[in-house]
Design a protein around this motif. Structure first.
Motif, short mmCIF file in Angstrom:
data_model
loop_
_atom_site.label_atom_id
_atom_site.label_comp_id
_atom_site.label_asym_id
_atom_site.label_seq_id
_atom_site.Cartn_x
_atom_site.Cartn_y
_atom_site.Cartn_z
N ARG A 19 0.79 -1.23 0.00
CA ARG A 19 0.00 0.00 0.00
C ARG A 19 0.82 1.27 0.00
NH1 ARG A 19 -2.05 -4.18 2.31
NH2 ARG A 19 -4.22 -4.68 1.98
N GLY A 20 2.13 1.15 0.09
CA GLY A 20 2.96 2.35 0.02
C GLY A 20 4.18 2.27 0.93
N THR A 21 4.81 3.41 1.07
CA THR A 21 6.08 3.47 1.77
C THR A 21 5.88 3.26 3.27
OG1 THR A 21 6.58 5.17 0.13
CG2 THR A 21 8.19 4.84 1.88
N LEU A 22 6.60 2.29 3.81
CA LEU A 22 6.46 1.93 5.21
C LEU A 22 7.74 2.31 5.94
CD1 LEU A 22 5.05 0.42 7.57
CD2 LEU A 22 6.05 -1.69 6.67
N MET A 23 7.58 3.08 7.02
CA MET A 23 8.75 3.62 7.72
C MET A 23 8.78 3.15 9.18
SD MET A 23 8.45 7.45 6.15
CE MET A 23 9.03 7.80 4.48
N HIS A 24 9.88 2.56 9.57
CA HIS A 24 10.11 2.18 10.97
C HIS A 24 11.32 2.95 11.48
CE1 HIS A 24 7.88 -1.90 11.55
NE2 HIS A 24 7.28 -1.20 10.62
N HIS A 25 11.19 3.53 12.64
CA HIS A 25 12.27 4.34 13.20
C HIS A 25 12.36 4.04 14.70
CE1 HIS A 25 13.98 8.74 13.65
NE2 HIS A 25 14.78 7.81 14.18
N ARG B 12 -11.63 2.35 -1.30
CA ARG B 12 -11.08 1.04 -1.71
C ARG B 12 -9.98 1.19 -2.75
NH1 ARG B 12 -16.76 -0.62 -2.63
NH2 ARG B 12 -17.55 -0.89 -0.51
N CYS B 13 -10.03 2.25 -3.55
CA CYS B 13 -8.95 2.47 -4.54
C CYS B 13 -7.59 2.51 -3.83
CB CYS B 13 -9.15 3.79 -5.28
SG CYS B 13 -10.57 3.82 -6.37
N PHE B 14 -7.58 3.13 -2.66
CA PHE B 14 -6.33 3.25 -1.91
C PHE B 14 -5.98 1.94 -1.20
CE2 PHE B 14 -7.85 7.61 -2.26
CZ PHE B 14 -6.70 8.36 -2.46
N ASP B 15 -6.96 1.02 -1.13
CA ASP B 15 -6.76 -0.26 -0.44
C ASP B 15 -6.20 -0.06 0.96
OD1 ASP B 15 -6.69 -3.00 -0.03
OD2 ASP B 15 -4.70 -3.23 -0.94
N PRO B 16 -6.87 0.76 1.76
CA PRO B 16 -6.27 1.06 3.07
C PRO B 16 -6.27 -0.15 3.99
CG PRO B 16 -8.51 1.89 2.98
CD PRO B 16 -8.20 1.38 1.60
N CYS B 17 -5.23 -0.25 4.77
CA CYS B 17 -5.16 -1.26 5.82
C CYS B 17 -5.12 -0.46 7.12
CB CYS B 17 -3.90 -2.10 5.65
SG CYS B 17 -3.76 -3.39 6.87
N LEU B 18 -6.29 -0.26 7.71
CA LEU B 18 -6.40 0.81 8.70
C LEU B 18 -5.78 0.49 10.03
CD1 LEU B 18 -9.94 2.00 7.74
CD2 LEU B 18 -7.76 3.05 7.22
N SER B 19 -6.21 -0.54 10.66
CA SER B 19 -5.67 -0.79 11.98
C SER B 19 -4.59 -1.85 11.92
CB SER B 19 -6.77 -1.23 12.91
OG SER B 19 -7.51 -2.26 12.31
#
Lengths: 475, 172
Positions: free
Chosen positions: A378-384, A439-446
């Motif tokens: 779904r896109g850029t995932l950032m862990h810090h 749904r276009c964004f296909d969010p994965c909310l929680s």
């Protein structure tokens, strides 16, 4: 007399959400808000844990894309160790990431969005679901299952038969590839590619039917953020951050991922538990950007694999010029990426170095701050992370892919509601379009508590005095 | 656990599912793992999963019978039930990536025109606490009963699988 329409829960997405449409006295749309209604607090309860636990802990953030969290977390740990992982380990990590992307995109396209795309936005909600698709398009539905199966099988072959595989570790991967596994995975890919190309060719014939939706589904001027290779090509595992504007001008390029905070600010609003990341130099809320398949294809000079490059060229023909603006075309971009993922996995598995037994760099922590960035489906995932001298986590920041799209999703539902919702006479198809743009964004909310499908939904239109003037109910 | 007599077994798929970090919810996958370690006829394959996902429909389509293993929150803790299952296309899941067994059977039927005989073997859990990676004593004891029930189902001759009416505790 102002009124509010509430859509709750938003269906066929990953997570619990609510949409409210606020109407003015004349029934005109005044505002549209997308609410994430659950609080989880992952960042806080990771504090005090050993940093090596972070891949396992954060993988539990999500039952959909645990592999993405495992990769971003391990990359943050690699950073803490100050190691460059062995090249073969990097290739193996890339393969599991692409397998994850394949099965996740397949779920989004074939099972969550296909009821709208194939059966119609105004179809009876009782049959506008995956079983309706199975009845009318059984071969396509089987293809969706098979693609998921191929992606999942590759994940299991590499990571073990676990939802949350522990094969990726700080410094690389725990086990080198065997010839048997390599052969088994290679055998799956031609069929997967055939399915992906067949589906892509089919979808291309449908796209012209959705001209109206493509014009109103989140067609907005935003920036696009993603990783790209050093050459500016499609990238899902490493590389640099690139930010392009709506005209196609590169605003930021070759930004090392550990400088993400220079680009991304984070705001909060009282109507949602989801953060509102924004492009810092433009400020909040002007600095709207999108991530995910649409952004990745808009940012990439090329995919670097044969069929995906043809599809990328056709993707750019969806619009006369510039980056593709409509969020409706996330669906198209997902199919292009599935083709790319299957081609690239094939290439990586045929790489002569892929059988190298050196797959892990070992070290202790060598710095107190680590940042890991990868492209989740779904896109850029950032862990810090920040750690103390004992290697215990003292601070965590996670920017989940869906979060980046928060501002854009809010703008998109406003645009769709303005175009389709007649506040004086609610019809289910109107509200389905409002949901569909999400749904276009296909969010994965929680990233763990996931709801979709035929959940009860009541939509009420109330006047300022709280009187219900119209309603729709979905049981 | 007594091994079943090989050679007379229908192609059987066993799927144990549940969260490994929610206490007794792990009984399904743990029972599946125990079965994997046991001598089983070659026609029997076993899968341990966190959740039931759509692609399992393709695997179910290749089986003559399927046995789901799960934890239950209803009944007395430690109680083991065996139920027959039928496909239910109206059981649309509220989870995008988590299907119910009956929904999965309906997917299999709709997509592959195949309806295997199916059972759900459950054990009622006592504790489903978060971040708990051990079974309660009652669930541990129940797992042995579950495994015996599974062995009994596996041991049924292939000819008998189309009429699983003798299952205890009724069916869905």
């Amino acid at each position: 007399m102002s009124r509010t329409i509430t859509i709750e829960p938003v269906t066929r997405i990953e997570g619990h959400a609510r949409i409210t449409l606020q109407l003015g006295a004349e029934g005109e749309l005044q505002d549209a808000l997308f609410h994430l209604t659950q609080f989880r607090g992952f960042e806080k309860f990771c504090e005090g844990r050993p940093y090596r636990e972070m891949p396992a802990l954060t993988a539990r953030t999500c039952g959909i894309c645990p592999v993405s969290h495992i990769l971003a977390a391990n990359k943050a740990c690699d950073h803490l160790l100050s190691v460059t992982i062995p090249p073969t380990a990097e290739k193996l990590r890339r393969i599991i990431n692409l397998a994850q992307l394949t099965q996740s995109h397949a779920l989004s396209f074939f099972h969550l969005s296909s009821p709208d795309l194939l059966l119609g936005w105004d179809a009876d909600p009782a049959t506008r679901n995956i079983f309706g698709v199975m009845r009318q398009y059984p071969e396509l539905a089987r293809d969706g299952i098979r693609l998921r199966q191929i992606g999942q099988t590759i994940i299991e072959t590499l990571g073990g038969k676990k939802i949350h595989p522990t094969w990726v570790v700080p410094g690389g991967v725990s086990e080198a590839l065997t010839q048997e596994k390599r052969t088994a995975m290679l055998k799956l890919l031609p069929e997967g590619l055939e399915i992906a190309r067949r589906t892509y060719d089919f979808f291309k014939t449908l796209v012209p039917k959705f001209k109206d939706e493509a014009s109103h589904f989140g067609t907005q001027d935003t920036l696009f953020l993603s990783l790209v290779t050093p050459e500016g090509n499609l990238e899902h595992y490493d590389g640099f951050l690139r930010l392009k504007d709506a005209r196609g001008r590169i605003v930021e390029d070759r930004v090392p991922t550990w400088e993400y905070q220079r680009l991304v600010g984070e705001a909060v609003e009282d109507f949602s538990y989801m953060k509102f990341p924004y492009y810092k130099p433009m400020g909040y809320p002007k600095g709207v950007y999108r991530v995910g398949p649409l952004a990745r294809l808009n940012n990439a000079n090329a995919c670097g694999t044969p069929y995906a490059d043809v599809a990328l060229a056709e993707f750019h023909m969806l619009q006369e010029s510039g980056p593709i603006a409509s969020s409706f075309h996330y669906h198209y971009a997902r199919l292009v990426e599935i083709i790319y993922a299957l081609e690239m996995m094939d290439r990586l598995l045929k790489d002569p170095d892929i059988m190298d037994q050196r797959v892990r760099a070992r070290a202790r922590s060598n710095r107190d701050e680590g940042i890991g960035v990868a492209e989740a489906p779904r896109g850029t995932l950032m862990h810090h992370y920040k750690i103390d001298d004992d290697g215990l986590i003292t601070w965590v920041n996670l920017i989940i892919a869906t979060g980046h799209n928060n501002l854009a999703m809010n703008a998109a539902i406003k645009q769709v509601a303005a175009a389709y919702v007649d506040a004086n006479h609610l019809q289910e198809g109107m509200l389905n379009r409002v949901e569909a743009v999400i749904r276009c964004f296909d969010p994965c909310l929680s990233c763990a508590s996931h709801a979709f499908g035929q959940m009860p939904m009541v939509i009420e239109l109330q006047d300022a005095a709280g009187r219900v003037v119209d309603s729709l109910c979905r049981h | 656990m007594q091994p079943v007599d090989p050679g007379m077994t229908a192609k059987t798929l066993i799927i144990g599912y549940g969260s490994p970090i929610r206490g007794d919810d792990a009984i399904g996958p743990l029972a599946a793992e125990a079965l994997m370690a046991a001598p089983l006829p070659r026609e029997v394959s076993v899968i341990a999963r966190h959740i039931l996902t759509a692609e399992l429909a393709a695997e179910i389509a290749t089986a003559e019978r399927v046995i789901f293993l799960d934890a239950s929150v209803t009944g007395e803790p430690g109680e083991v039930r065996v139920q027959t299952l039928a496909p239910d296309a109206s059981a649309l899941s509220s989870m995008a990536h988590f299907l119910s067994p009956r929904e999965l059977l309906a997917w299999c039927q709709a997509l592959y025109g195949h309806q295997p005989a199916a059972w759900l073997v459950t054990a009622t859990g006592q504790s489903f606490t978060y971040a708990h990676c051990r079974l309660s004593p009652l669930a541990t004891a129940a797992m042995e009963v579950m495994l015996a029930e599974v062995q009994a189902l596996i041991g049924r001759p292939a000819a008998g699988i189309s009429s699983p009416a003798s299952s205890r505790n009724g069916g869905w």
